[in-house]
Design an enzyme around this catalytic site. Structure first.
Site, PDB file in Angstrom:
ATOM      1  NE  ARG A 185      50.502  50.924  34.751  1.00 14.46           N
ATOM      2  CZ  ARG A 185      49.958  50.541  33.606  1.00 14.46           C
ATOM      3  NH1 ARG A 185      49.060  51.275  33.035  1.00 14.46           N
ATOM      4  NH2 ARG A 185      50.339  49.408  33.051  1.00 14.46           N
ATOM      5  CB  THR A 186      44.551  47.071  35.683  1.00 24.61           C
ATOM      6  OG1 THR A 186      45.470  47.150  34.605  1.00 24.61           O
ATOM      7  CG2 THR A 186      43.190  46.678  35.157  1.00 24.61           C
ATOM      8  CG  HIS A 230      43.669  44.262  29.590  1.00 30.36           C
ATOM      9  ND1 HIS A 230      42.698  44.541  30.533  1.00 30.36           N
ATOM     10  CD2 HIS A 230      44.743  45.007  29.937  1.00 30.36           C
ATOM     11  CE1 HIS A 230      43.184  45.420  31.389  1.00 30.36           C
ATOM     12  NE2 HIS A 230      44.421  45.714  31.053  1.00 30.36           N
ATOM     13  CE  LYS A 239      43.694  30.219  54.362  1.00 26.18           C
ATOM     14  NZ  LYS A 239      42.869  31.387  53.977  1.00 26.18           N
ATOM     15  NE  ARG A 284      46.592  41.831  35.270  1.00 31.62           N
ATOM     16  CZ  ARG A 284      46.562  42.699  34.263  1.00 31.62           C
ATOM     17  NH1 ARG A 284      45.546  43.509  34.120  1.00 31.62           N
ATOM     18  NH2 ARG A 284      47.542  42.750  33.409  1.00 31.62           N
TER      19      ARG A 284
END
Ligand SMILES: [Zn+2]
Lengths: 311, 139
Positions: free
Chosen positions: A53-54, A131, A82, A103
């Site tokens: 959603r974000t 946030h 990696k 994020r």
């Protein structure tokens, strides 16, 4: 604001937040004027942990500004799998794009990124830490629905101990005149003392209660959050408490006609589906405002105004 | 080396008894080529017992480290057997690579090559917070 980063909501002054809300209002009033504002600009969405959603909200925001998006949606699909560091990833991707929304599951990762980046970094969530675009979303929602950010009684309900959205919303609202907090939670999940200290230091009125029904009639805003089962020590406590924090039509009858209900989503069962049809339920509008405030944020950090002119 | 006097060098005096080895390690004094003397449990008129460290050369010292370990330490700079400067230390506003963040969810637990940075957020309670994750660290 141009070329700055947004790591925490407290990076922004109250004046800067007001400017951003005004810009979002203008975008909502006249989206055409902004539809090409970010032409030839690129946003990277670097999601080291998934949050569909974000991520989609950021990408929709950039696309609605006429810009382009690229990025990854989980660490498995990136070089991180990696073993590449955040610093190196940012140094590489900063060469390709104009702005980055990231994020990351680790707290403080965006601070590491910002130290290395040549383009603005937006924190789209770093673990349980910050946030800030959720808080901006919440502020725009209150401003649009109530028409002001001062002189408000705001009820925050649910898990107030671990809920980061609640903590940063409190910090942001402390800057406005005559705001009153009603903190509704089980004893076990009360607002942590360092946040209470901040409320006290600001001289803001607040009270802590355990029952939603007792305070419903006082509220202008009811901000619901989830009470997670895993936060409780035992099953019995959870069963005893969970219904207390479920909002249903019956409890809504106790509320003012112009109160609004907010929720950062996703919800589980803390708001009964029957409440969705109540005109006071704002949580789906809230997600739409989330896109608009992200548009305003991208423009602000890129120094772009109406019709793509330099702000 | 004459541990009673330093002709040219630095004396860290009034160290809280028992803390000299922590300072020795944090300042990496074992890596110096000059002589270093650590005196433990010396008699002090002011504090009863104290530790002293004598360094036989004028080296650059990280005063923040000293201030963090014990803000009562005094630093005597000695040249040609004369005390030319007496420095006082204080609890530093920031700490870089002195303490480590203990929050397992902090980015510093996985990212290599970044400094461990802390800022002083409460002088009275001596609380530092990680500059990345804001986790608390009590001195
Ligand atoms: Zn940390």
């Amino acid at each position: 604001m141009e070329n700055r980063n947004l790591i925490s909501i407290t990076d922004l002054s109250a004046g800067e937040i007001d400017e951003m809300i005004k810009l979002a209002d203008d975008i909502i009033a006249d989206p055409e004027a902004y539809s090409e504002a970010c032409r030839r600009k690129k946003l990277a969405t670097l999601f080291f942990e998934p949050s569909t959603r974000t991520r989609l909200s950021f990408e929709a925001a950039m696309l609605d500004l006429g810009g382009n998006v690229l990025g990854f949606s989980s660490a498995d699909s990136s070089s991180v799998s990696k073993g590449e560091s955040v610093s190196d990833t940012i140094r590489v991707i900063g060469n390709y794009v104009d702005i980055i929304a990231m994020r990351h599951p680790k707290e403080g990762a965006p601070t590491v990124a910002a130290a290395r980046s040549i383009v603005p970094i937006i924190n789209a969530g770093d673990g349980g830490h910050f946030h800030p675009t959720q808080t901006l979303t919440d502020l725009l929602t209150i401003s649009r629905k109530i028409g002001r950010l001062d002189n408000i009684t705001i009820g925050l309900c649910g898990d107030l101990q671990f809920g980061r959205t609640v903590h940063s919303l409190i910090e942001a609202m402390l800057r406005y005149e005559n705001v009153k907090f009603v903190l509704i939670s089980p004893e076990e999940l009360r607002v942590p003392s360092y946040i209470i200290d901040k409320i006290r230091d600001a001289g803001t009125e607040y009270k802590e209660v355990t029952k939603m029904e007792d305070v419903m009639g006082e509220l202008d805003v009811l901000y619901m959050t989830r009470v997670q089962k895993e936060r409780f020590f035992n099953e019995a406590d959870y069963v005893r408490l969970k219904d207390t924090y479920i909002l249903d039509a019956e409890k809504m009858q106790l509320a003012k006609d112009d109160m609004i209900v907010m929720h950062p989503l996703p919800r589980v069962n803390e708001i009964a589906v029957e409440v969705d049809s109540d005109p006071r339920a704002c949580y789906f509008d809230q997600t739409l405002y989330g896109k608009y405030i992200r548009m305003a944020l991208i423009l602000t950090l890129l120094g772009i105004g109406r019709n793509g002119k330099k702000a | 080396m004459n541990i009673d006097g330093v002709s040219t060098g630095i004396v860290l005096d009034h160290i809280q008894a028992g803390k000299s080895m922590q300072i020795y390690e944090l300042l990496e004094l074992d890596k110096l080529s000059c002589s270093v003397a650590v005196v433990q449990n010396a008699r002090s008129t002011k504090y009863g017992k104290k530790d002293i460290i004598k360094i036989d050369a004028l080296i650059d010292l990280d005063l923040d480290v000293l201030g963090y370990v014990d803000p009562n330490i005094t630093v005597d700079i000695i040249k040609d057997s004369k005390l030319i400067e007496k420095k006082h230390v204080a609890l530093p506003e920031t700490l870089t690579n002195v303490i480590k963040c203990k929050n397992p969810r902090c980015i510093t637990s996985v990212e290599h090559g970044i400094d461990q940075k802390f800022r002083l957020t409460d002088k009275e309670k001596k609380i530092y917070r990680c500059c990345y994750c804001d986790a608390e660290f009590k001195v």
